[in-house]
Every structure is written in structure tokens, then in C-alpha cells.
Scaffold this motif. Structure first.
Motif: not given
Lengths: 1118, 468
Positions: B1-2, B39, B42, B171, B173-175, B258-259, B262, B265
Motif C-alpha cells: 500500500m505504498t 494514500p 491517511r 495512520s 504506519s503500514d505495519e 491486502r489486510n 499487512l 508484516r
């Protein structure tokens, strides 16, 4: 906004008077003083909130006329009297309720200036009145009602015409298709049968179809296969479980109160089961609503009548439990504030649930947008506040008439049986008294004494009792009872029949003198003037204005002794004097409660003359029923006395508040209370009054023992025999239905019975018979229901502030719904409210319900804001369809099942979730037009249940007490239950997992089960990594996956391929495809290799099972 | 998701993702001013933020203002004498005489802030603190007051400020979750609802982390070997892909896929986050991890973990207090002298270490640190040696991003009993926190039950005098 209460009258300003009183004379020019000293203060520190732009509390301080007029809470300035002026009280900051300016106190000099100015008469120069602020348009309820769709009468729309007549299967489809055709769209093709079956099975029962159900359905060629599948699902008991969960979201169902200690709501789960039963029985929705609003009142109403549970009790009152599922704090300093907040929550839930309206928005002011006036809110608040929290036993209509009748017939024989056995024993009283006197004091555990030492002393005591009994030829057990029942502490108790004996025991030497004193103790009846306000006097033949519920208290106060047998089959006699409100005459097992009318606390003490055992009396102040320390503990009496006594409760903390007294003889204890009551017991109340007197004299002229033993010389040696004769005489004279026997005789009999001093030990067959009849009185569960109290209209609270009561509003429903206040005069008015809500032409109630159903089946309501049909809600996408459905629903007898059947058998419901025309998504991106089915994620409950089904672990039992929460280290804090529930919730459906407010199940939280604080008709459907983590790593999921694998390994499938295919099919409810089977088989091989296991091992299969439930198809409905 | 999405795609994704986290569709986006690229998840602030993260040091039970930051010589002088002001009813109504503080106060730093000897280490940070002596609350009972402090409403079930902030800003943070509660042993009265998201999407609820092997539930794989889990997830991806080929992917299903990535990660990121042994010995000392008191070490670990979370973009971190045996939080109805000292010792060095460390790493400018209880304590005694609850005045302090250091704000009376000037309500504190994060508290709204609801209800003003 300051909310803390102050109970102190506003005397603080008096302090100021001394300071300023002398000053005015020195001020030569009051107006100049005003201009130089006062106006600047007002202008700089007050006018920003109380000026032309804003008028907080409707107060302006920028012109003399406004100052004199005052604000919403009345005048603020009394010219010439600073001490009486609220403005002064406010700026002095003495009262925490009223501190102005709120951000900081004025300088002392500024305060003094304001005081002086008021003392001078609050002069203001003659100047033009400043322009009024632009007035907000006046609140015009009728205009608003006329302007908004939801108040309008429901139309009876004709079905629209459509071009494609081959598609529709039901009138519903015509409405949907017409709208699609309008936008140039076609409906999607039908979903394939397996997809449809999975969809409808989850929607109606919350469970996946089993493999067998899927097989049968796919193999059924008949044209009515779908209809029969739907009928099967609607007839399944799991239907009620599924739809009950939707309903529980609306009523913020929870089993604890939250806040600091998370106390339990007693027997809340009965309500949950009631909803399940009602849905399964397809109780008409109008009746269901009536029970929610006034279920406690229906049985007695010829118009409605009871609705019987299969076990014979009227279950309608359970509906009213929903009012009490809100959170509650345990020791509010301001119970009025707490009550106002709680009523707000109740009205909010009631309004949203039944009307789809946010009535609670009108708590502080007329609704900003909708046709709901602030008066409407307080009209409803009056209805709610006139109703009381009542633990209510679930009884058959008429109670246990048969058993009580039989006991009444047995009563004379029981009395004679008891009398005969007591008379036989009476002479031995003398011997027991003398033997007990040789034993000294009973041992009591000393502070810091070790267990060992204490046990040794107890054993020594036992030995000495046995020895004394042996020497005197008595029963050791009975001797111990005598010894225990007669401590020397009784020597100061004038009302106690054995006071003389206790005096003698205490000081044998001083006996002759003490006996003379006792005989000379002759007090006049208390003739002091009294300020008493009598709240209840049950010496009369009628309950007057008290509220009686259950069957224990009968229909009037009674002058009959309690003569019954207890659970062990032993006789219980509680003799009485005169008429009392009593909960037991023939049986300890009957249940009921008694409550006084509402009173204002205007004296310091509440006095209660009562006796009882295993029962409790509460003072309920401002409806607050969590009666616990700190602060509220003194408001309860847990009774443990066989004699009538005076009990005093100090009410000084609650002066001026509203209260009532509640007397409980119930089998369900309040679990938030550590005290032991809730056993079979009894209570008798004679009088209740308020008084400022801290002491009330005992009405007894002479000590009870003198009355019993006679006013004559008695040596210590003669005393025991005299008692034995008195006992014998009392037993012989006992007439259990005598209206007014001497108190000392009644007390003596009750005392002997309570301590079992005369009972036989042998097992009497007659007593066994009585016990058998008695035990037919079932232990009815009690539920936290509602009961009517006095009908009391509420004041409008100005700006929602309970300390600022405005006009009184008669109890009623909403003005916009043409509610008629006259119909609400009787009791709380709930019965009228129930009637109004279920008028067949009600504009809201049926619309709101059919819309909720639509929402659950399609993932979006016709009105998407399912709890808000107001101006701020969204308008209906298909208004005609909404009205058509609502009308059909009412015509179908408010039957939820018929409504559901119709919708799920429509072509609309059967559409696939894909559409081959890409333009459709452009025209209808949010599926408001229903051009295809919505892909929906299963909610947390259904996911969990589906895992249990796959695992073969689902326990399909219906109802019962909840399974305790499985506690993890992350569930911590006060009120944490002592024991954790099982990881898999005992295999019970999610519905039956306990809902503890402070320890909500993390699985459900992650999957958006709402926090039970208010109505949630539309859950969030979030999509967060925590959900993925739960499916990947939650030990519960891993365990169920493994069980799924084990089950399939045992299923007797011919080979690996068949097993893989069966697993995929069970997990997803459809036949797998070749590529999927290949991928799964390859995985098994790879995984077995990593495990270094072969394919007969469960490990690779458990891995496959775990992967399958992580595939999105498992969690989503297509 | 970057990879950035364009705004249209983002809106569509949101509408699908949060499926009807309809709210995001309905109102949430109102606060997103148009921006070229956003993104997912965010948000954009209303105005330039002064701080990026918040560390909320919640002092459970209500520390005493007159023993910590609100110096009252008159209290000492009149110790043991009848109390000189009218006493309001208290929770236990067991009110005694005036109770002087058992601790000495001194002025610290160039700013000369008054701090009691309970906090010797924190006192060395005096010039960084804005001390508010004029806090007041609406409730004098723990749970109501807790809900009020955490959610702006004194009853159960409203979104907590951490949830509001996550909802408002998203957020970074992606993690890691945006809203974390570092559980020190005491979940405050009222339970996890103090950190809940209520009607806001579940994404923003506080994730409770323990400073332990498994800091957060379900983050540790159950498979004995990583390979086994990788195999499973590969199969899941393959089967999801095959299903997508059959039916096309719904936005929701895609988001769930996608979750899962995530989540995978997070399984690595979270344990790494809590690996405090990676820090230097000097850092350990700074946070008190070498202290003989295990509760100081425990709180030090929480503070250090909080810094590591700030570094990784966690938006809102709340620390709950340690559970010290026989010490009932800061709730000293009795044994004030002994137990306030124990509590203070547990947190003093860790907090001072945190501030110093954040400053040293250049993080303090973008991190807002807030210290407060839910109310204060009475200046008169409860029983012999305790203090009852006092909502009329208590002390809080703030430091870091956007806060002026060395400032004392607000005045209480001579006994420290009630506020007399510059009152700061809990709503004001919330407004100020949101302001520093770039959010206007009057515009951060969410429609529920027919109303646009705010963290600050209809109240709240930014406390400007403490801003840098």
C-alpha cells in the motif's frame, strides 16, 4: 458545563452582605459608579456570552431591561439585595454549580463593585435598547412535519409497470425493476443455486448450509425448491437466534452495567431468550412492540391480555427489560444528573429502535431540524420516569392459586401438629435454660488467632456442650441452640421475651434488684409532637396507594401468622400482632414486592417498622437502583429479624429528591450485592414514615419479659421454670389467625421457632406432605422489568439542565404523531404509548421495521440511515416500495416471517453479485438501485458460528444462561470475572456468549459487533488487519480448523481427492473447480513434507482446513 | 500500500473498503481537503500540525495536585486545622481537616516551575513542561471521569480521543495500528471502552499492547515454523486469486486480501518493535530500566516502547499505570504519603528519560506528551491520611510539539481546592491536543444517530497560553 451537585442553599452571598452593606451610602452618584466600576466589568467579562451575539442561558447583560428580565433560570439580580441575587452567587464562585465567568473568577474588587451596584438598586442609565440579535426562525412543528416525508401517512402505491415482464417474481421486483429500467439498467442474472442457498441460509439462520442441505437442494428439480428451502429455514429454531442478534443490537443488550465494577444485570439472558422465542413463534411485531413498551401491564388489560410461555407464565413483562440494559455508574454524587442521563439513553434507544427517530436530540432544545419539540422529549421523559425498575417474578396468570389453596386447607392441621409437638417440649425449656447457663459465654474467634487454635477452642466448646447435655439428660443439639440463641447481650433489649433471662445470666447476684427495675420500667406512650410524614401504614385494610407486584403480598395487609414449612420440611412460625403488609402466610416460596408511592425527601430520616428474613428493603432515590457502598449502601436494609423493629435510614445526603421504598421478597438476588438474600424468605412491614427525629421511642409500655412472666417476685432459681410455663401458656393460647394477640406472645413464638428451640428432629410425614405441596410453587425467575409507579409529569429542563426546571409537560408521545396526552393519564402512560405505536396506520413503526429487514438482507436499507428517518437521515431510495412493504407487512398481521419469506423469494434477492454491463457500476456505484447483489462480509457472530459448524463442534442447544467470557491477558481490570470461560465458548452459538460491558469479547470487537451503549441498527463493516490476524492466529480458529480436519479424516471418504473436494465444498458452500483442487492437493503434499508427516496425519489436513477458512470466500457472502 | 493512488481511486477504495464504514463515505471525507495524492487511510489535517504523535501518560486514580505541581504553602501552615473553605460532598464523605502535603516543593529550571520532591528526575525537565494547574472535570467518580477524560462524555461507549485522532489523521504506519495502549498492568476503571472506537470504524480502536513476549493478541503465529505459515498463506493467496478469476474482485474482498498481507508484516513488525534489548545500555539507564524497583523498570519499558512507536509512526500511544501490589493506582483514599511516593517513583525516571530521549533524537518537536489523571484530590483529609476525589481542580502537564516549555497556566485558590482563574476543562484539553495535531475540534465530526458528533461535544477551547 458544571454538572456537580451542590445541596447547599445559596447562602454564600450572605458573606458578602456584611462587607458591602455599609457602602452604598458613601456612593454619591450611583450612575457614575455604574459607568466606571460596573459597566466595564460586564462589558469585558460577561457580554461575550451574554450579549447581542450569544445569549447563553438566554441571559443578556448589555442593557438594564435585559438584566432585570433575567435568563432561562429566572431573575439574576434582585435590586437592593445582593445576597439574594444569583449574579452575585455566580461571580463569588462559592457554588460549584454556578461559577461565572466560567474560565476564571473576577477580581475581588470587581465582585465588590457588582455587589455594591446591586445594593444600590442596580441602576442603569436610560439608553436605547440595543438591537436584538437576529432571531432564529421560530420552531414550527407543524411546518416541519408537513415538510418531511417520514411523518406523512403511508401511501398504498400501485405496483409500477415495467417493460420486462419475464423477470419479476413478486411485486417487490416490479418496484426494483421499474427503478432500474428508469435508469436504463437491467438486473443482474440470477445467482447460481449454491450461492443463493448459502446467502439465504446465512441471512435467515446465521449458519452455513450443511453439505446435506446443499446436496438436497441442488438435487431438487421442483419449481418450489426455493420456497421449501425458505420454509425450512424459517421454521428452524436457529432463525430466531439469528434475528434476535439483530434486535439485540438495537436495544444495546448487555449483561453487566459497566463502569467501575461492571456489576451484573440480573437474569438479563432471559430477555435474549424471550426475543429468540418471540421470533421463532412469529409473534406479531405490533404485539412485540407492545410488550417492549408495556409488557408488565398487558396481562391486566382486557384489550391485550397475557402471552403465555410454554411453561405457563406470562412472558410479556420480559419485553420491558430492554429499558434497563444501559450502563450505570455505581455511586453518582448527583443522582438527578445520573437519572437525567439514563433517561436520555432510554429515550434515545426507544426512539431509534421503534420510530427510527432521534428523539433524544431534543433534550436541550427543540430539535434543530426535525419536527420534535423539547416538550416532546420531556413528555416522554415523564412516561419513562413514572415507570420503575422492578425485578419481576415470571408468574402464571393468577399465580400459584392451587398450591396456595391447598396449603390454606392444610394450615389448621399444620398448626395443630406444631402446637402438639411444642406443647410436648415446652416443659423441657426450664432444663435447657439451666443447662445453658452452666456453659458460660460462647467462644468467639479472637483477632489474630490461628486456625488451629480457633479449631481447638471450638472443639473444646463442643465437648463442654456435649458433657452438659449428658449430665442433664438433654439433647446436645438443642442445648447448643439454646445457648446460641440467648447471649447476655439481650439484657438491654426491652422488647425481647428473654431479656430477664439474659439479665440473670449476666449477673445472677444482681438479679433481684434487676428484676425489680424491670418491673418498675413503665414508660408512657411517646406523646411528643411529631413531624412525621406517614408514607405507608399497613395496619389498615388496604394497600392504599402502595404498588404491589407478584403474588407474595396478596391483595391487602393481613393479620395472620406465617405458618409454613421450609425447604427442609421443618415448621416455620412467625406470629404477628395486628395487620401488616406481609409477603408470606402459607409459604415462604411465594415471591413479590411492594413499593410505596413516590415521595419527596423533606425530612432527615426514613423510619420503617418491619421484620423479615432473607429479604430486603431499598430506598430508591431518583430511580437509582445500584444500591451499594460507597454512598448508597445505607439505603438498603437486609432484614434478619423475626420481631417487628424500627429501622432508621439517614437521608440527609438526598434532601429534596424524589424517592420510593421498595420491599422485596424475591428469589433472585441482586448480584451486584454481596449480601445473602434472594433465598426463600418473608417480610412484614407495618409502617413507613419520614421524620427529623433521630430517635423514636419504642411504643411498648412495659418490657416484654414482664408481660410474659407477670409482675411478681421471682427468684433466680424460679426464673427458668417461669419461662417454661410462659412458653407453655403461649403455645396453648396461640391462634394463628387471631387479629390482635399480645406482642410479647407473638414475639416469643417467633423467637422459639426461628431458633428451633422446640422443633422435633424426627421426620414427620405430615410436614413432608406440606413441603411437597409447597414445592409446587415453582421458583420463578425474576427479570429486570418495568413497573408503573405514580404518574408524574416532568418539567422541561431548560437547556437540558436538570437543575433548571421549566414548565411541566403532560406525559405523551410525539406531537408530530398526533399523540393524545389525555390517553396517558392512567399510570405511567406506557399502555397508551404502546397503543399509539401499533396503530395500523402508524407512519413510522412499520416502515422502520421493514427497512431494517431490508438492510439485513441487502446490506443497505431502502432508507440507508436505518436508525434515523429524520431530516439528517437519507431519504428512501424506493419510497413506494418502502410504503408498499410496510402496508403489506401490517396487512399480513405484522408477521416478520411472512415479510422475510416474500423478500428472500423475490428475484431481486436472487440476483448474482456480478453484473456483465460495466455501465451499471457507473450509474449505480453504491448499489442503491439494486442492480446486483452486494458482496457482504459475514459478521463476527456468523463467522464464529460457521467455524464451529465446520469443526462439527456447534452445540445447537437453544437458550439458557450465557457462556462466560474467555479471558485473555488483554482482558483485565476491575470487575474481571474470577473464572474464564472456555476458549471455544463451549461450542455454543455466538448469541450465547456473555456480554460483559467491560470485558467484551475481542473477536466480536474486531468484527464490529457494536459496543452496547445505544441503538445500532447498521453496524460498521470495517476491514482491518486485526481481522486477518484473528483468522490467521487466534487459537480458537486454529482449534476449529483442526477439528474440521479431524472430522473430515473420519468421514469415510474414499480417497484424498474426495476428501479435499469435500472440505472445499463445506468451507465455501459450492463445488470447487479443478484448479482449486489441484492447488489444495499440491499444498497438502508440500505441507506434509515440511511437517515430515505423511498424508494420514492430521497436521497437513489441519493446515488445509486453516487455509480454507482464511480464503475470502469463507468470510464473504456473494 | 505504498504506491499513491489518485484521489478518485482513493475515494472509491474507501467506499468499498470500509464498506460502509459508510461514515467514511458520509462524513469522514469532509475533513479531507482536496489533495493531489492521498494514500489510503491517511487524512489531511485542517491546519499545519505542530505534532505528529501523542504520548498520553494517563495517571489512573487521580494524583493529588497539591502534592505534585500545585504548591500551596497555606495548606502546610494550616495542616491539621479545620478546612477553611466550604467542603463539597465527596465520594466517601469521610472528610477530615486540612492535610498539608508531606512533600517539599522547590522551583526548578530557568523557568522556576514549582514541582514537589516526588518527581526529582522530572523536575530536571521543568523548562520543557507547560504545567496546567487549573484543570477541572465534570465527574468525581472514577469511571465517569475516565470516560470523560478519554472520550469527552462521562458515559460508556463513545469513541476515545485516540480513535478520533486516528479517524481524523489516519495512520502513518503500514505495519502498526495508529492507536496503541501500552498496558502497564492497570486497565482503568471502565475497561477497554476507554480506548474504544464506538461508532467510528473498528480500525481506530486502541490496540492493547503488553510489554511482553506476545505484546498484542494474535500477532504471533501458531505454526511451529514460519515455513508452514508461509505455505498456508501462499495457498490462501492462490485460492483467492482463482476466485477472483471466476467472479472478479469486489473492492471489499480486495481490501481483505491486502489486510492479510499487512497482517503478515505486522507479525514481524510488532515483535521487533517490542525488542527493547536492541537499545543501548545508556538508553536503558535513561529510562530507569536498571532501577531496583520492578515497577520503575516496567514503566520504563513502556516509555521506551512508546518512543519506538513514535519512531514508527504510531499516532496515539496511551500508557496505563503499573499495578503495584497493595497500591490502588493514584487513588489514595488512605496512605497518601506511602503510596503516592511509590507511584511517583515508578514513573519519575522513566518519564524524564522519555522526554530527554525524545529531545535528544529530535522527536520531541513532533511528539506531544500529556500527563494527567481523571481528577485531583481534596486538600483536606479523608480519614486520617488520605485524600478523596476532587474534580474541581487538578494539575496536568504537556510538553513537546507545539507546547511552550517552562509555563505554568491557571490558578487555584489558596488550598488548591478549586480553580479561580484560567480554568481548563477536559474539553479544552481535547481541543488543544487536536489543535496541535492540526485538527480543528469543531470540524472533526462524525454523524451518528442523526447528529454530527465531536470529541468536544459543543464545548472546548484551545488553551493558547501554553502553546509555543
Amino acid at each position: 458545563m458544571p454538572r456537580l451537585v451542590s445541596r447547599r442553599p445559596r447562602a454564600a452571598a450572605l458573606l458578602a452582605v456584611g462587607l458591602v452593606a455599609a457602602l452604598p451610602a458613601q456612593i454619591a452618584d450611583p450612575l457614575a459608579f455604574f459607568e466606571t466600576r460596573v459597566r466595564p466589568v460586564l462589558a469585558e467579562r460577561c457580554v461575550s456570552c451574554h450579549g447581542s451575539k450569544t445569549q447563553k442561558s438566554e441571559l443578556r447583560l448589555d442593557h438594564g431591561s435585559f438584566v432585570r428580565r433575567g435568563g432561562a433560570r429566572g431573575p439574576v439580580v434582585v435590586p437592593g439585595d445582593a445576597a439574594a441575587s444569583r449574579l452575585v452567587a455566580a461571580v463569588r464562585y462559592e457554588d460549584v454549580d454556578l461559577q461565572m465567568p466560567p474560565k476564571g473568577r473576577l477580581a475581588d474588587a470587581e465582585i465588590a463593585a457588582l455587589e455594591q451596584w446591586i445594593e444600590l438598586g442596580a441602576p442603569w442609565p436610560d439608553e436605547p435598547v440595543p438591537e436584538a440579535a437576529a432571531a432564529e426562525p421560530a420552531f414550527d412543528l407543524a411546518a416541519r412535519r408537513a415538510a418531511h416525508w417520514c411523518w406523512q401517512p403511508r401511501a398504498r402505491p400501485a405496483v409500477p409497470s415495467v417493460r420486462d415482464l419475464s423477470w419479476p417474481a413478486d411485486p417487490i421486483d416490479l418496484f426494483v425493476l421499474a427503478a432500474l429500467e428508469d435508469r436504463g439498467l437491467r438486473p443482474a442474472r440470477d445467482a447460481d443455486p449454491a450461492t443463493w442457498l448459502r446467502r439465504v441460509t446465512f441471512d435467515l439462520t446465521g449458519l452455513p448450509p450443511t453439505a446435506r442441505e446443499l446436496d438436497a437442494f441442488l438435487a431438487d428439480p421442483a419449481s418450489d425448491a426455493r420456497a421449501r428451502a425458505v420454509d425450512r429455514l424459517l421454521a428452524s429454531p436457529h432463525f430466531g437466534e439469528r434475528w434476535a442478534r439483530h434486535w439485540l443490537d438495537l436495544v444495546r443488550y448487555a449483561e453487566t452495567l459497566g463502569h467501575e465494577y461492571d456489576f451484573e444485570i440480573p437474569n438479563a439472558w432471559h430477555y435474549r431468550d424471550y426475543v429468540v422465542r418471540a421470533l421463532n413463534a412469529d409473534v406479531p411485531y405490533d404485539r412485540f412492540v407492545q410488550e417492549h413498551v408495556a409488557g408488565d401491564l398487558l396481562a391486566a388489560s382486557p384489550e391485550f391480555g397475557p402471552r403465555l410461555h410454554p411453561d405457563g407464565f406470562d412472558e410479556s413483562p420480559i419485553g420491558t427489560c430492554f429499558w434497563w440494559f444501559g450502563d450505570q455508574t455505581h455511586s453518582p454524587l448527583d443522582p438527578r444528573q445520573h437519572r437525567a442521563d439514563r433517561v436520555d439513553n432510554q429515550i434515545g434507544v426507544f426512539g431509534k429502535t421503534s420510530l427510527g427517530r432521534t428523539v433524544a436530540c431534543a433534550r436541550c432544545h427543540d430539535h434543530k431540524f426535525d419536527a420534535i419539540a423539547q416538550r416532546d422529549y420531556y413528555a416522554l421523559a415523564g412516561v419513562v420516569k413514572s415507570s420503575r425498575y422492578a425485578l419481576t417474578p415470571l408468574l402464571p396468570p393468577g399465580g400459584h392459586r392451587d398450591a396456595l389453596g391447598a396449603l390454606a386447607e392444610l394450615r389448621p392441621a399444620l398448626v395443630e401438629r406444631v402446637r402438639a409437638s411444642w406443647l410436648r417440649r415446652a416443659p423441657s425449656v426450664a432444663a435447657y435454660l439451666r443447662a445453658a447457663a452452666t456453659l458460660g459465654e460462647r467462644p468467639r474467634r479472637a483477632r489474630g488467632e490461628t486456625d488451629e487454635a480457633w479449631r481447638a477452642r471450638q472443639a473444646a466448646y463442643d465437648d463442654s456442650v456435649a458433657e452438659a447435655a449428658r449430665v442433664a439428660g438433654l439433647e446436645s443439639r438443642r442445648l447448643r441452640a439454646f445457648h446460641a440463641a440467648l447471649p447476655t447481650a439481650l439484657r438491654d433489649d426491652r422488647g425481647h421475651p428473654f431479656q430477664a433471662w439474659a439479665c440473670y445470666l449476666h449477673d445472677p447476684e444482681g438479679w433481684p434488684a434487676r428484676w425489680r427495675e424491670l418491673r418498675a420500667d413503665c414508660r408512657p406512650v411517646d406523646a411528643r409532637p411529631t413531624d412525621a410524614v406517614v408514607l405507608a401504614d399497613f395496619r389498615h385494610d388496604g394497600y392504599d396507594r402502595a404498588f404491589v407486584a407478584g403474588e407474595a403480598f396478596g391483595d391487602r395487609p393481613r393479620a395472620r401468622d406465617l405458618v409454613a414449612v421450609d425447604g427442609d420440611g421443618r415448621p416455620v412460625v412467625r406470629a404477628r400482632t395486628g395487620r401488616v403488609a406481609t409477603s408470606a402466610v402459607e409459604s415462604l416460596r411465594v415471591q413479590g414486592s411492594l413499593a410505596t408511592r413516590t415521595f419527596t425527601i423533606d425530612r432527615r430520616y426514613l423510619w420503617i417498622e418491619a421484620a423479615g428474613e432473607g429479604t430486603r428493603i431499598n430506598v430508591v432515590v431518583e430511580g437509582f437502583n445500584v444500591i451499594r457502598d460507597p454512598i448508597y449502601g445505607p439505603l438498603k436494609l437486609v432484614l434478619a429479624t423475626e420481631r417487628m423493629r424500627l429501622h432508621r435510614i439517614d437521608l440527609s445526603l438526598w434532601q429534596g429528591m424524589q424517592a420510593y421504598l421498595q420491599v422485596h421478597d424475591l428469589r433472585t438476588a441482586d448480584p451486584s450485592d454481596e449480601n445473602d438474600y434472594g433465598r426463600p424468605g418473608w417480610v412484614a412491614v407495618r409502617r413507613v414514615w419520614l421524620s427529623d427525629r433521630a430517635e423514636e421511642l419504642d411504643s411498648r409500655v412495659r418490657p416484654a419479659c414482664v408481660e410474659l412472666l407477670g409482675d411478681r417476685e421471682l427468684t433466680g432459681d424460679e426464673l427458668a421454670s417461669a419461662y417454661a410455663r410462659a412458653v407453655e401458656a403461649a403455645v396453648a393460647a396461640w391462634q394463628p389467625d387471631e387479629p390482635d394477640p399480645p406482642a410479647e406472645r407473638a414475639d416469643l413464638l417467633a423467637f422459639l421457632s426461628r431458633h428451633r428451640l422446640l422443633d422435633d428432629t424426627h421426620d414427620d410425614p405430615f410436614l413432608r406432605l406440606v413441603r411437597g405441596v409447597d414445592s409446587a410453587i415453582a421458583e420463578a425467575a425474576c427479570v429486570p422489568a418495568m413497573a408503573d409507579g405514580d404518574g408524574l409529569d416532568e418539567h422541561v429542563f431548560v437547556r437540558g439542565d436538570h437543575r433548571a426546571p421549566g414548565e411541566v409537560v403532560p406525559r405523551a408521545g410525539l406531537t408530530a404523531l398526533d399523540s393524545d396526552p389525555d390517553a396517558f393519564r392512567a399510570g405511567s402512560g406506557r399502555l397508551a404509548l404502546a397503543r399509539e405505536l401499533t396503530r395500523p396506520d402508524h407512519p413510522l413503526v412499520p416502515r422502520v421495521l421493514v427497512n431494517r429487514v431490508w438492510h439485513h438482507l441487502f446490506g443497505r436499507g431502502l432508507v440507508p440511515t436505518v436508525d434515523n428517518f429524520g431530516v439528517l437521515g437519507e431519504p428512501p431510495s424506493h419510497p413506494e416500495l418502502l410504503d408498499w412493504l410496510a402496508g403489506t407487512f401490517v396487512d399480513d398481521g405484522w408477521s416478520l416471517k411472512r415479510l422475510l419469506r416474500r423478500i428472500v423469494l423475490s428475484r431481486t434477492y436472487a440476483m448474482a453479485s456480478v453484473h456483465d454491463d460495466p455501465r451499471a457500476a457507473e450509474v449505480d456505484p453504491d448499489l442503491a438501485l439494486l442492480h446486483r447483489a452486494r458482496v457482504r462480509r459475514l459478521d463476527g457472530e456468523a463467522l464464529r458460528d460457521a467455524l464451529l459448524v465446520l469443526a462439527g463442534r456447534l452445540d445447537r442447544k437453544l437458550g439458557g444462561a450465557s457462556v462466560p467470557v474467555h479471558l485473555t491477558p488483554f482482558l483485565d481490570g476491575r470487575g474481571r470475572p474470577e473464572r474464564s470461560g472456555p476458549l471455544d465458548g463451549a461450542g455454543r452459538r455466538s448469541l450465547y456468549q456473555e456480554v460483559r460491558r467491560n470485558f467484551l469479547n475481542p473477536w466480536f470487537l474486531a468484527f464490529d459487533t457494536p459496543v452496547p451503549f445505544s441503538t445500532v441498527g447498521r453496524r460498521n463493516v470495517s476491514n482491518v488487519p486485526a481481522q486477518a490476524l484473528a483468522l490467521m492466529n487466534d487459537p480458537f480458529v486454529v482449534e476449529q480448523a483442526r477439528r474440521f480436519a479431524e472430522r473430515m479424516l473420519r468421514a469415510g471418504l474414499p480417497d484424498r481427492g474426495a476428501r479435499v473436494a469435500a472440505m472445499l465444498r463445506e468451507a465455501w458452500g459450492r463445488a470447487p473447480e479443478r484448479a482449486e483442487l489441484d492447488a489444495a492437493e499440491q499444498f497438502l503434499l508440500d505441507q506434509a513434507q515440511v511437517h515430515r508427516a505423511d498424508l494420514d496425519d492430521v497436521a497437513p489436513w489441519a493446515d488445509l482446513a486453516h487455509a480454507l477458512v482464511n480464503v475470502k470466500e469463507f468470510a464473504f457472502l456473494r | 500500500m505504498t504506491e499513491p493512488l489518485d484521489r478518485r481511486r482513493f475515494l472509491r477504495a474507501c467506499a468499498g473498503i470500509a464498506a460502509c464504514s459508510a461514515p467514511i463515505g458520509e462524513t469522514g471525507l469532509r475533513l479531507l481537503v482536496p489533495a493531489p495524492a492521498l494514500p489510503p487511510g491517511r487524512g489531511t489535517p485542517h491546519h499545519p500540525p505542530r505534532a505528529r504523535s501523542v504520548i498520553f501518560l494517563y495517571m489512573d486514580g487521580g494524583p493529588s495536585q497539591v502534592d505534585t505541581f500545585d504548591y500551596k504553602p497555606r495548606l502546610q501552615r494550616e495542616h491539621g486545622k479545620p478546612f477553611g473553605m466550604k467542603m463539597e460532598p465527596t465520594q466517601f464523605n469521610d472528610n477530615g481537616n486540612t492535610l498539608g502535603s508531606p512533600w517539599r516543593f522547590a522551583q526548578h529550571g530557568a523557568s522556576g516551575q514549582w514541582i514537589s520532591e516526588l518527581f526529582p528526575a522530572l523536575a530536571r525537565c521543568a523548562d520543557r513542561l507547560a504545567i496546567v494547574r487549573s484543570m477541572s472535570a465534570d465527574f468525581s467518580e472514577h469511571t465517569n471521569a475516565n470516560y470523560f477524560l478519554h472520550t469527552g462524555v462521562g458515559i460508556q461507549g463513545r469513541p476515545s480521543m485516540g480513535a478520533w485522532i486516528g479517524y481524523g489523521l489516519g495512520s502513518e504506519s503500514d505495519e502498526l495500528p495508529a492507536h496503541v495502549v501500552l498496558h502497564g498492568g492497570l486497565i482503568p476503571p471502565g475497561g477497554l471502552d476507554c480506548f474504544g472506537s464506538s461508532f467510528l470504524p473498528a480500525t481506530w480502536q486502541g490496540s492493547v499492547f503488553r510489554a511482553a513476549e506476545e505484546p498484542v493478541a494474535n500477532v504471533q503465529r501458531t505454526e511451529p515454523r514460519a515455513e508452514l505459515q508461509r505455505g498456508k498463506l501462499a495457498l490462501v493467496q492462490r485460492l483467492d486469486a482463482l476466485a477472483g478469476e471466476r467472479t472478479g474482485h469486489d473492492a471489499q474482498v480486495a481490501a481483505a486480501m491486502r489486510n492479510q498481507e499487512l497482517a503478515e508484516r505486522m507479525q514481524l513488525a510488532v515483535p521487533e518493535l517490542m525488542r527493547l534489548r536492541d537499545e543501548s545500555a545508556a538508553t536503558h539507564r535513561l529510562y530507569g530500566l536498571d532501577d531496583p524497583d520492578p515497577y520503575t523498570r516496567g514503566y520504563g519499558a513502556q516509555c521506551l516502547a512508546a518512543r519506538r512507536m513514535v519512531e514508527r509512526g504510531v499516532r496515539f500511544i496511551e500508557l496505563t499505570c503499573p499495578k503495584i501490589p497493595r497500591v490502588d493506582r493514584w487513588d489514595q483514599h488512605s496512605n497518601l504519603a506511602r503510596d503516592h511516593a511509590r507511584n511517583a517513583h515508578a514513573i519519575d525516571q522513566p518519564i524524564a528519560g522519555l522526554i530527554t530521549d525524545l529531545a535528544g533524537r529530535g522527536l520531541l518537536d513532533q511528539t506531544l506528551v500529556v500527563w494527567t489523571g481523571e481528577f485531583g484530590r481534596t486538600p483536606f483529609a479523608q480519614g486520617r491520611d488520605g485524600r478523596d476525589h476532587n474534580p474541581f481542580a487538578f494539575s496536568a502537564w504537556l510538553c513537546g510539539g507545539g507546547i511552550a516549555g517552562g509555563v505554568t497556566h491557571g490558578v487555584t485558590d489558596d488550598y488548591g481546592y478549586k480553580v479561580v482563574a484560567d480554568r481548563v476543562t477536559v474539553h479544552d484539553l481535547h481541543a488543544t491536543i487536536l489543535h496541535l495535531l492540526g485538527l480543528d475540534h469543531t470540524r472533526l465530526t462524525y454523524r451518528f444517530g442523526g447528529r454530527d458528533i465531536r470529541l468536544t461535544d459543543v464545548y472546548g477551547e484551545v488553551v493558547r497560553p501554553i502553546l509555543a
